[in-house]
Design an enzyme around this catalytic site. Sequence first.
Site, PDB file in Angstrom:
ATOM      1  CE  LYS A  76      -1.866   1.534   4.059  1.00 25.57           C
ATOM      2  NZ  LYS A  76      -1.475   2.930   4.305  1.00 25.57           N
ATOM      3  CG  ASN A  77       2.531   2.618   3.518  1.00 26.88           C
ATOM      4  OD1 ASN A  77       1.334   2.866   3.342  1.00 26.88           O
ATOM      5  ND2 ASN A  77       3.061   2.485   4.717  1.00 26.88           N
TER       6      ASN A  77
ATOM      7  CB  CYS B 180      -4.495   6.207  10.025  1.00 27.71           C
ATOM      8  SG  CYS B 180      -4.794   4.568  10.601  1.00 27.71           S
TER       9      CYS B 180
ATOM     10  NE  ARG C  57      -0.318   9.985   9.851  1.00 25.42           N
ATOM     11  CZ  ARG C  57      -0.430   8.881   9.135  1.00 25.42           C
ATOM     12  NH1 ARG C  57      -1.537   8.190   9.128  1.00 25.42           N
ATOM     13  NH2 ARG C  57       0.582   8.452   8.403  1.00 25.42           N
TER      14      ARG C  57
ATOM     15  CG  LEU D   6       8.229  17.894   8.764  1.00 23.77           C
ATOM     16  CD1 LEU D   6       8.554  16.458   9.143  1.00 23.77           C
ATOM     17  CD2 LEU D   6       9.406  18.809   9.127  1.00 23.77           C
TER      18      LEU D   6
ATOM     19  CG  ASP E 234       2.807   1.603   9.456  1.00 19.96           C
ATOM     20  OD1 ASP E 234       2.375   2.446  10.267  1.00 19.96           O
ATOM     21  OD2 ASP E 234       2.951   1.845   8.246  1.00 19.96           O
TER      22      ASP E 234
ATOM     23  NE  ARG F 189      -7.001   4.012   5.760  1.00 21.99           N
ATOM     24  CZ  ARG F 189      -6.051   4.467   6.571  1.00 21.99           C
ATOM     25  NH1 ARG F 189      -6.209   4.411   7.869  1.00 21.99           N
ATOM     26  NH2 ARG F 189      -4.948   4.993   6.092  1.00 21.99           N
TER      27      ARG F 189
END
Length: 418
Positions: A22-23, A116, A121, A125, A305, A397
Site C-alpha cells: 500500500k505504502n 488514520c 499528523r 514538513l 506500523d 485500508r
Amino acid sequence: METLFIKGGRKLGGELDIVTAKNALLPILAGSIISDKNVILKKVAKFSDVMYMVKILESLGVEAKFEGDTLILSPKHAYAHVVKDEYTKKVRSSVFLLGPLLSRFGNAKIAYPGGCNIGNRPINLHIKGLEALGVKIEEKHGYIICDGKNMSAGEVHLDFPSVGTTENLMMASVRLKGVTTIYNCAREPEIEDLQNFLNSIGCKVSGAGSSTIVITGVESFKDCEYQPIHDRIVAGTYLIACAMCGGNILLKGCEKKYNQALIQKLKQSGAIVEDLGKDIEIKSNGKLKSIPSIETQPYPGFPTDLQNQILAMQTITKGTSVVVENLYESRFKICNELLRMGADITIKDRMAIINGVERLYGANVVASDLRGGAGLVLAGLVADGYTTVEDIYHIDRGYLSIEEDFCKLNAEIQRIRD
Ligand code: UD1
C-alpha cells in the site's frame, strides 16, 4: 456494518503470496500524473486506500482501467488541479499529490488530508520542503494552495526524515531544471521503490535508501510498466501471527531484508525464521519469551506500523515488555480492547508496559485504526473462545482480505455482513 468473527486457538500452517505494498502504491499512483505518458502497474493490490487514490486520479482527468490486477493509467488528458475534501478526508496520502501536481501543472490546490486515527499528523514538513523549492503556499478555507511558478532546483534539509515529505519533494523536483538535493531523507524501502518507478517513467533520481537523494530535472518522459515491491507490513503482521499462534507458514514473494528489525525481535522471542531468498518461512511453538524493549523508529528501526501487532504478541509472552511509540502519540488505542481480552497493560505517555498473561479470552472488540485493527485480529486468533472485531473498514485500508489470508493459513475467521 461488517465484522470479523474469529474462533481462536488454531495453529497456523500453509503458504501465502504477499501482495504489493500500500505504502509503495500510493505515492506511485500519485506520481503517475507527473508525465502525460501511459503507466501500467502490475499486481496492484486493491486496498481501499489504493482504490480511493485511483478515484482521485480519475477526478483529475486521468483515465484508469483495471485488467485483473493490472492497472492501466493514461494521464495524458489530466486537467484539473483541485483535489476536493470529499477525497482527501478519506485518504491522507492525497497530500502526496502536491509534488506531482506542481511538477505537471506548476500549481496545486488540495483540501487538508484526513487518514488514520493515530494522532496528530501535521504536514508542516511537506510545506516547509516545498517552500524551500520556491513554492508559494497559502492555507485558506481548508485548502492548501500551492503556486509553483517560481520553483527552482536547490537544496532541502528535512528537520525529520518524514516518509511522505521525502516522496513529495522527490516528485516535486523531477522536472526542475538543474539538480535538487534532499538531505536527511527517510530511508524506507517504499522510497527506493518510488525512485525506481520515477526512473522508469524517465526521471533521474538517485540515492533513495540513503539519507541524501539527488534529482536531476528532465524534460521528456516515457511509457512504463512497473510492479511495486511487496507489502512488508502485511508480511510482518502474518509473521507475528504465526509466532503467536504457533505453527509453520511460508510467505511467498517477500524479502527478509525489509523486515530485519522485526525478524530480530521474533527470533529473540524464540521463533525460527528462515530466509529463502524471495520467500520467508517461520516456525513457532507458540511459547514465546517477552521482548524486554521495543521502540519504534524510522526505517531501518522497528516500524510503527507493526507496533500494535507486536504489542498484541507481548500480551501472551512470558515476562515483561516495554513498548515505546516514538512516531504517533495515539497509537496505543488497541490497549483498551486488549484489556477486555484479559491482557495486563499499563500505559505511561508513549510507553506501554506489558506483563504477559497465560492466555487471552475472546471478546467483542472494536478496531479504531488500521494497524490496531490488525493487532486485534491477531489477539483473536490466539485467544480462548470467540472474538468479534468491529469497524473493520479500518483494516481493509491496508489488508486486501485479512480473513481470506488467515483462512488460507488454517485459521478460523469469517467476515459477517449485517
Ligand atoms: C508513512 C506511512 C505510514 C507510516 C509512516 C511512518 C505511507 C502512505 N504511510 O506515513 O504507514 O506509519 O510513514 O513510518 O507511506 N510529521 C510532521 N510533519 C509533517 C510530516 C510528518 O510532524 O509534515 C511527523 C508525523 O506526525 C509523524 C512522523 O513525522 O510523527 C513520521 O511521519 P511520516 O514519516 O511523514 O509518515 P507518513 O508519510 O505520513
